[in-house]
Enzyme design. Structure first.
Site: not given
Lengths: 502, 96
Positions: A98, A173, A197
């Protein structure tokens, strides 16, 4: 054969790795195949890059792709595996990271214009741990800007599409990470979880995602959003991979003052298919208004499957569920407003042009560099921390957080695991969520309290709805009880696979 | 809507947040913040008299370490990210 078996239909065709194509292997299976000389890290990277090139134009899971770097690294790691210098369980396996986790020398943008050209001078501790264990980083995945969002649509670099249905969001996210795992554009990925997330995109993309107990994985090098809530964790193809990845990244780290010294990070030892006598509590408050009927049925079916395997399943009232979201958004926004003060256009990142003096430069750089949702949360956070409102909002939220923590403590006196849905619905269509931020926040109702209380939780696929979209089952454990969650999830997954084969 | 955010409040918050909002953004921010605060006001339903605010879930105290240098010199790498640099320093606009 129940409905809950549908969720693992993609596993039906699976055979022992000898008969499988490389791309169908899990991370652990691939590592074994590399060790046994059936394939190599270089081939695995080449095939994955080919798949990325085929699919990326549609899905857009990655913000940055490092083809040459990954191939170079694969050659190096392969040589070390052959020389017996690296023998870690995931050695040679390609991973996606990420884009809010710092990778030395590799662009790390938080999917924000303000960090659009930021190249970290150091790697996050979790990355150092992965590299020491022979991981091969393919690139950085798309996300909601600064991890603020639940759809990956607030990224400054465009949306990511859900591989199950490209008209829908992958969740967020960590949407790029979840989509990359689901699309086979990596073998596993790292995400971060501040309010769901990791778990919510895992649920939307039909993969496994885990948020560890606060302090288990070092936050050093994770670009902070809500520091008291943030944790790095794995997104994987199955539960065994999840345990292996968590084992690889967890460590006590003096560079993170909230890091916990744990002796029990041998998570793969919990991969035992046995839940006899395990006490599972189902909070009735999680099954009220707002929960989609198909999600509800799939989750209750999963509970039944665990009961059939010997678990003791009971319903109970967790209480305070509806207070978790307002508490979370107060605390997270407050911490974000403080954490994001560092983006001032001086040391790194975007600097505006045409300004009058230092303060105007700060304001202009930040206003032009941050997106709408990030500014919304910085404003809210600045307000709840301002004098005159601090007690009424911020302090009040910290007190409610204490009450929420106590409600979980009480629940874990009676139960080993709390079982419920990960999200109230399956993945929404692109563009449906951002129009109403408050409504989007409500989608985090089952995941958010876990971060407030510092607990570990895992999302595992438990079915598919009529639209063909995956449904996620969430298992929540008491602090430091990841092994109970992994054992429960592993038992469930195994039961699904057995049923699917029959 | 119970919480009405005034122009003055938004301006003040803009100063605290170091954000410069356009007129439209200000209007939107007033609406968004009012709506969020209405929602957050739900916490007022709970009696928290005598409850200790919890900032950290574990009883973590200050963590001390020896004051010794453990990192290497990465000045050049850090400076490389600066929008403007000169002679090994960050360049900022004139402040007086």
């Amino acid at each position: 054969m129940g409905k809950w078996t549908d969720g693992v239909s993609r596993l039906k065709e699976r055979h022992r790795y000898g008969l499988m194509r490389i791309q169908d292997m899990t991370a652990v299976e691939l590592a074994v195949a590399i060790k046994e000389g059936k394939t190599t890290a270089v081939d695995a990277v080449r095939e994955t890059i080919a798949r990325i090139e085929e699919k990326e134009e549609l899905y857009h899971c990655y913000v940055t792709l490092d083809r040459e770097g990954a191939l170079e690294r694969a050659k190096d790691v392969q040589a070390k595996i052959e020389a017996g210098e690296i023998s870690a369980p995931l050695a040679g396996v390609p991973v996606a990271i990420k884009d809010n986790i710092c990778t030395k020398g590799m662009l790390t943008t938080c999917a924000s214009k303000i960090l659009g050209n930021f190249v970290p001078a150091y790697s996050a501790q979790a990355i150092c741990n992965l590299l020491r264990n022979g991981a091969i980083i393919l690139g950085k995945t798309n996300m909601d800007e600064f991890a603020m969002g639940s759809t990956t649509e607030t990224s400054a670099f465009g949306v990511t599409r859900n591989p199950w249905d490209p008209a829908r969001v992958p969740g967020g996210s960590s949407g790029g990470s979840a989509a990359a795992v689901a699309a086979g554009e990596c073998y596993y990925a790292l995400g971060s979880d501040t309010g769901g997330s990791i778990r919510q995109p895992a649920s939307f993309c039909g993969v496994v995602g885990m948020k560890p107990t606060y302090g288990t994985v070092s936050r050093y090098g994770l670009i902070a959003y809500g520091s008291s809530l943030d944790q790095i964790g794995p997104l994987t193809k199955d539960v065994a991979d999840c345990a292996a990845v968590l084992e690889s990244i967890a460590s006590y780290d003096t560079k993170d003052s909230t890091s916990m010294r744990r002796q029990d990070t041998d998570f793969t030892s919990a991969l035992i298919a046995d839940v006899k006598g395990l006490r599972i509590g189902i909070p009735d408050d999680y099954f009220k208004e707002g929960l989609d009927g198909e999600v509800k049925a799939a989750v209750l079916q999963a509970a039944k499957a665990l009961e059939e395997k010997g678990a003791i399943v009971e319903h109970f009232d967790l209480s305070l569920v509806e207070y978790a979201i307002p508490t979370y958004y107060t605390i997270a926004a407050a911490e974000a407003s403080s954490n994001l003060e560092r983006f001032d256009g001086i040391k790194y990142g975007y600097r505006a042009t045409d300004y009058k003096g230092l303060h105007h430069m700060y304001k202009k750089s930040r206003s032009e560099g941050f997106g709408e949702e990030v500014k919304r949360r910085i404003m809210l956070g600045s307000f709840v921390l301002s004098s005159g409102y601090y007690d009424a909002y911020y302090l009040k939220a910290l007190k409610v957080k204490a009450l929420i923590k106590k409600a979980f403590n009480d629940a874990f006196m009676k139960y080993d695991v709390i079982l419920g849905p990960t999200a109230p619905t399956t993945a929404p269509k692109l563009g449906e969520s951002l129009a109403d931020p408050l409504k989007m926040y409500l989608g985090d109702i089952y995941t958010i309290a876990v971060n407030l209380a510092g607990l570990p939780a895992i999302s595992v696929p438990c079915g598919i709805d009529k639209a063909g979209l995956p449904i996620g089952l969430q298992l929540i454990g008491d602090c430091f009880q990841e092994k109970k969650l992994l054992q429960t999830a592993y038992t469930y997954e195994k039961a699904c696979r057995e049923a699917a084969i029959i | 809507m119970a919480n009405v955010i005034t122009d003055e409040t938004i301006e003040y918050v803009g100063i605290l947040a170091k954000l410069e909002l356009s007129k439209e953004e200000q209007e939107q921010a007033k609406k968004d913040m009012g709506r969020m605060l209405d929602y957050i006001d739900k916490l007022g339903e709970l009696d928290t008299e005598g409850i200790e605010p919890m900032s950290h879930v574990f009883p973590v105290q200050n963590v001390f370490r020896e004051d010794s240098i453990v990192n290497s010199d990465t000045r050049e790498e850090f400076l490389a990210n600066a929008p403007e640099q000169k002679d090994g320093m960050f360049v900022v606009p004139k402040t007086f």
